[in-house]
Write an enzyme that holds these catalytic residues in place. Structure first.
Site, PDB file in Angstrom:
ATOM      1  CG  HIS A   1      -0.364   0.042   2.689  1.00  0.00           C
ATOM      2  ND1 HIS A   1       0.022   0.906   3.056  1.00  0.00           N
ATOM      3  CD2 HIS A   1      -0.383  -1.019   3.325  1.00  0.00           C
ATOM      4  CE1 HIS A   1       0.711   0.632   4.348  1.00  0.00           C
ATOM      5  NE2 HIS A   1       0.289  -0.421   4.607  1.00  0.00           N
TER       6      HIS A   1
ATOM      7  CB  CYS B   1       1.308  -3.621   5.048  1.00  0.00           C
ATOM      8  SG  CYS B   1      -0.312  -4.110   5.740  1.00  0.00           S
TER       9      CYS B   1
END
Length: 175
Positions: free
Chosen positions: A131, A150
């Site tokens: 992301h 992440c």
């Protein structure tokens, strides 16, 4: 232009391009300017590098400076451990309405990850994505490793990935 407007335009252009390509009988997957298709995403955590690889194993495009969780060494095993998974997974869907500037979901945990955590009475965690930066950040990047496991890139980088990496693309995450 507001971020939501840009995101809507990117999603609409991607859908329009796919529809036009299918109507013309072109391959369904996105391609770079030279026509090469992404066969795999390769992440090297230690090098902080993400590469797009074609079907011949050639690096098509690469980005450095990846940001990970606060405990970047070693594979993710449990919820809250601050680590990024290692192994082979799949980019299974994109989320244009993410709390971060676009996100591509990684299929962690797999059956082996769930079994490992369960054998130790733990949860393997989940919701692991490639992301961009948080939506509240107007410009730039947060410094250091700040995700919960992440893989973060700049907003411009995730926009490029979003356009090139279709659902179902394998991702190999190495130490």
């Amino acid at each position: 232009m507001r971020r939501l407007d840009t995101r809507s335009i990117l999603v609409a252009l991607g859908a329009w391009s796919l529809a036009l390509g299918l109507a013309l009988g072109l391959p369904a997957g996105p391609a770079l300017a030279d026509g090469s298709q992404v066969a795999m995403v390769h992440v090297e955590k230690g090098a902080r590098r993400l590469s797009l690889v074609d079907g011949e194993g050639r690096v098509m495009r690469a980005w450095t400076g990846l940001q990970l969780g606060p405990a970047p060494l070693g594979p993710k095993h449990f919820a809250g451990d601050g680590r990024t998974p290692e192994g082979r997974y799949v980019i299974d869907h994109g989320n244009p309405a993410s709390a971060y500037w676009l996100s591509l979901h990684i299929s962690y945990p797999d059956a082996a990850d769930r079994a490992y955590a369960a054998a130790r009475g733990q949860s393997p965690g989940g919701a692991i994505f490639l992301h961009g930066q948080p939506n509240y950040l107007q410009n730039g990047r947060i410094s250091g490793d700040w995700t919960a496991g992440c893989i973060a890139l700049s907003n411009e980088e995730i926009e490029e990935l979003w356009a090139l990496v279709p659902d179902g693309t394998p991702i190999q995450i190495d130490p």
